[in-house]
Design a protein around this motif. Structure first.
Motif, PDB file in Angstrom:
ATOM      1  N   GLY A 124       5.701  85.279-100.028  1.00  0.00           N
ATOM      2  CA  GLY A 124       5.568  83.941 -99.448  1.00  0.00           C
ATOM      3  C   GLY A 124       5.210  82.872-100.459  1.00  0.00           C
ATOM      4  O   GLY A 124       5.296  81.673-100.143  1.00  0.00           O
ATOM      5  N   ASP A 125       4.826  83.268-101.668  1.00  0.00           N
ATOM      6  CA  ASP A 125       4.524  82.277-102.705  1.00  0.00           C
ATOM      7  C   ASP A 125       5.824  81.643-103.209  1.00  0.00           C
ATOM      8  O   ASP A 125       6.800  82.345-103.482  1.00  0.00           O
ATOM      9  CB  ASP A 125       3.784  82.921-103.881  1.00  0.00           C
ATOM     10  N   VAL A 126       5.812  80.328-103.315  1.00  0.00           N
ATOM     11  CA  VAL A 126       7.011  79.580-103.714  1.00  0.00           C
ATOM     12  C   VAL A 126       6.678  78.685-104.897  1.00  0.00           C
ATOM     13  O   VAL A 126       5.629  78.031-104.922  1.00  0.00           O
ATOM     14  CB  VAL A 126       7.552  78.724-102.544  1.00  0.00           C
ATOM     15  N   PHE A 127       7.583  78.645-105.884  1.00  0.00           N
ATOM     16  CA  PHE A 127       7.398  77.840-107.083  1.00  0.00           C
ATOM     17  C   PHE A 127       8.671  77.031-107.337  1.00  0.00           C
ATOM     18  O   PHE A 127       9.772  77.587-107.365  1.00  0.00           O
ATOM     19  CB  PHE A 127       7.101  78.733-108.289  1.00  0.00           C
ATOM     20  N   ARG A 128       8.503  75.725-107.508  1.00  0.00           N
ATOM     21  CA  ARG A 128       9.645  74.862-107.808  1.00  0.00           C
ATOM     22  C   ARG A 128       9.502  74.276-109.211  1.00  0.00           C
ATOM     23  O   ARG A 128       8.394  73.943-109.643  1.00  0.00           O
ATOM     24  CB  ARG A 128       9.748  73.716-106.796  1.00  0.00           C
ATOM     25  N   TYR A 129      10.636  74.136-109.884  1.00  0.00           N
ATOM     26  CA  TYR A 129      10.650  73.671-111.266  1.00  0.00           C
ATOM     27  C   TYR A 129      11.701  72.569-111.440  1.00  0.00           C
ATOM     28  O   TYR A 129      12.765  72.610-110.827  1.00  0.00           O
ATOM     29  CB  TYR A 129      10.999  74.814-112.226  1.00  0.00           C
ATOM     30  N   ILE A 167      11.701  79.668-107.274  1.00  0.00           N
ATOM     31  CA  ILE A 167      11.428  81.105-107.211  1.00  0.00           C
ATOM     32  C   ILE A 167      10.603  81.358-105.954  1.00  0.00           C
ATOM     33  O   ILE A 167       9.527  80.761-105.783  1.00  0.00           O
ATOM     34  CB  ILE A 167      10.655  81.586-108.456  1.00  0.00           C
ATOM     35  N   ASN A 168      11.100  82.235-105.087  1.00  0.00           N
ATOM     36  CA  ASN A 168      10.435  82.546-103.823  1.00  0.00           C
ATOM     37  C   ASN A 168      10.116  84.043-103.800  1.00  0.00           C
ATOM     38  O   ASN A 168      11.022  84.879-103.761  1.00  0.00           O
ATOM     39  CB  ASN A 168      11.346  82.161-102.648  1.00  0.00           C
ATOM     40  N   VAL A 169       8.833  84.382-103.835  1.00  0.00           N
ATOM     41  CA  VAL A 169       8.412  85.786-103.826  1.00  0.00           C
ATOM     42  C   VAL A 169       8.603  86.343-102.418  1.00  0.00           C
ATOM     43  O   VAL A 169       8.044  85.827-101.450  1.00  0.00           O
ATOM     44  CB  VAL A 169       6.943  85.930-104.271  1.00  0.00           C
ATOM     45  N   THR A 170       9.405  87.412-102.312  1.00  0.00           N
ATOM     46  CA  THR A 170       9.713  87.996-101.003  1.00  0.00           C
ATOM     47  C   THR A 170       8.969  89.293-100.740  1.00  0.00           C
ATOM     48  O   THR A 170       8.932  89.769 -99.598  1.00  0.00           O
ATOM     49  CB  THR A 170      11.229  88.248-100.876  1.00  0.00           C
TER      50      THR A 170
END
Length: 256
Positions: free
Chosen positions: A32-37, A67-70
């Motif tokens: 559920g952790d999401v990172f945008r660059y 990047i979306n941790v699934t």
């Protein structure tokens, strides 16, 4: 007999320790952790015939890379990647990475090739610590530094690697910054410097985090703010100096 028993005990103890270390390995991110660059390419050359790489036009039409941790299992992280274009287009990928060994599997578009194997490292690694603890060939962290955040400061890891091919005049430099607490990449930079005689051509890609659900993104470093302040004050001083010179010049003109 006794010697054989001691050797066997050492081997079993070592194997147990390695297994225990693998089992105790923690991941700094969760499902559920999401990172945008932001993703940008810069090109500069004193060669009048040099042209930017064709893919730079694609890079500079990027809205964001995500990047979306699934899922997280043991030392492995499953994650989706997505590049969103300003025109609404998208390129997607389904990926996984073993943060213990550094091994990565990518299906589809996983981001820049030289960055895709460095999105995650082990959390809480210090300077000269192994980025991928289960690999004896793991690269190590070069240095650590504090980065300013809105809510305070966070310790950040910095990894640098260089490759200089003098035969063809190409120098490659890559550096990556990680949030130390989570082991998540916050910035990646790939620079390629091509030298041919007196001509130099620089092609640089930069991917820098812009948002995340985990923490507030870093503000400008204090050094950057100080630099902007000094430049601004210098401009003001120059403007005031010119204005004063004009007033004095006009006064002398009237006196005549």
């Amino acid at each position: 007999m006794l010697t054989g028993f001691i050797v066997l005990f050492i081997i079993l103890t070592g194997s147990f320790s390695m297994s225990l270390g693998e089992m105790m390995f923690n991941i700094g991110v969760a499902s559920g952790d999401v990172f945008r660059y932001g993703y940008t390419g810069y090109f500069n050359s004193n060669d009048p015939h040099a042209l930017p790489p064709a893919y730079f036009s694609f890079i500079n039409q990027t809205d964001y890379f995500m990047i979306n941790v699934t899922g997280v299992s043991g030392s492995s992280v499953n994650f989706d990647t997505g590049l969103r274009g300003l025109n609404g287009s998208s390129s997607l990928g389904v990926c996984s990475m073993n943060v213990g060994t550094g091994m990565t599997s990518i299906s589809g578009y996983g981001g820049p090739a030289s960055a895709s194997g460095f999105y995650f490292i082990a959390p809480k690694v210090g300077m000269m610590g192994r980025m991928f603890p289960s690999s004896n060939l793991s690269p190590t962290i070069n240095d650590t530094l504090m980065m300013s955040y809105t809510g305070g400061s966070r310790l950040t890891n910095h990894f640098v690697t260089n490759e200089n091919n003098t035969a063809i005049g190409v120098y490659n430099n890559m550096d990556v910054y990680y949030d130390q607490a989570t082991g998540m990449m916050v910035q990646w930079r790939q620079e390629t410097l091509q030298t041919s005689g007196t001509f130099q051509t620089n092609s640089t890609q930069i991917m820098k985090i812009t948002s995340s659900n985990l923490w507030v993104i870093p503000e400008f470093p204090t050094s950057t703010i100080a630099f902007v302040f000094i430049v601004g004050m210098s401009i003001i001083v120059v403007i005031l100096g010119i204005a004063k010179f004009k007033r004095v010049h006009q006064t002398h003109g009237l006196a005549k």
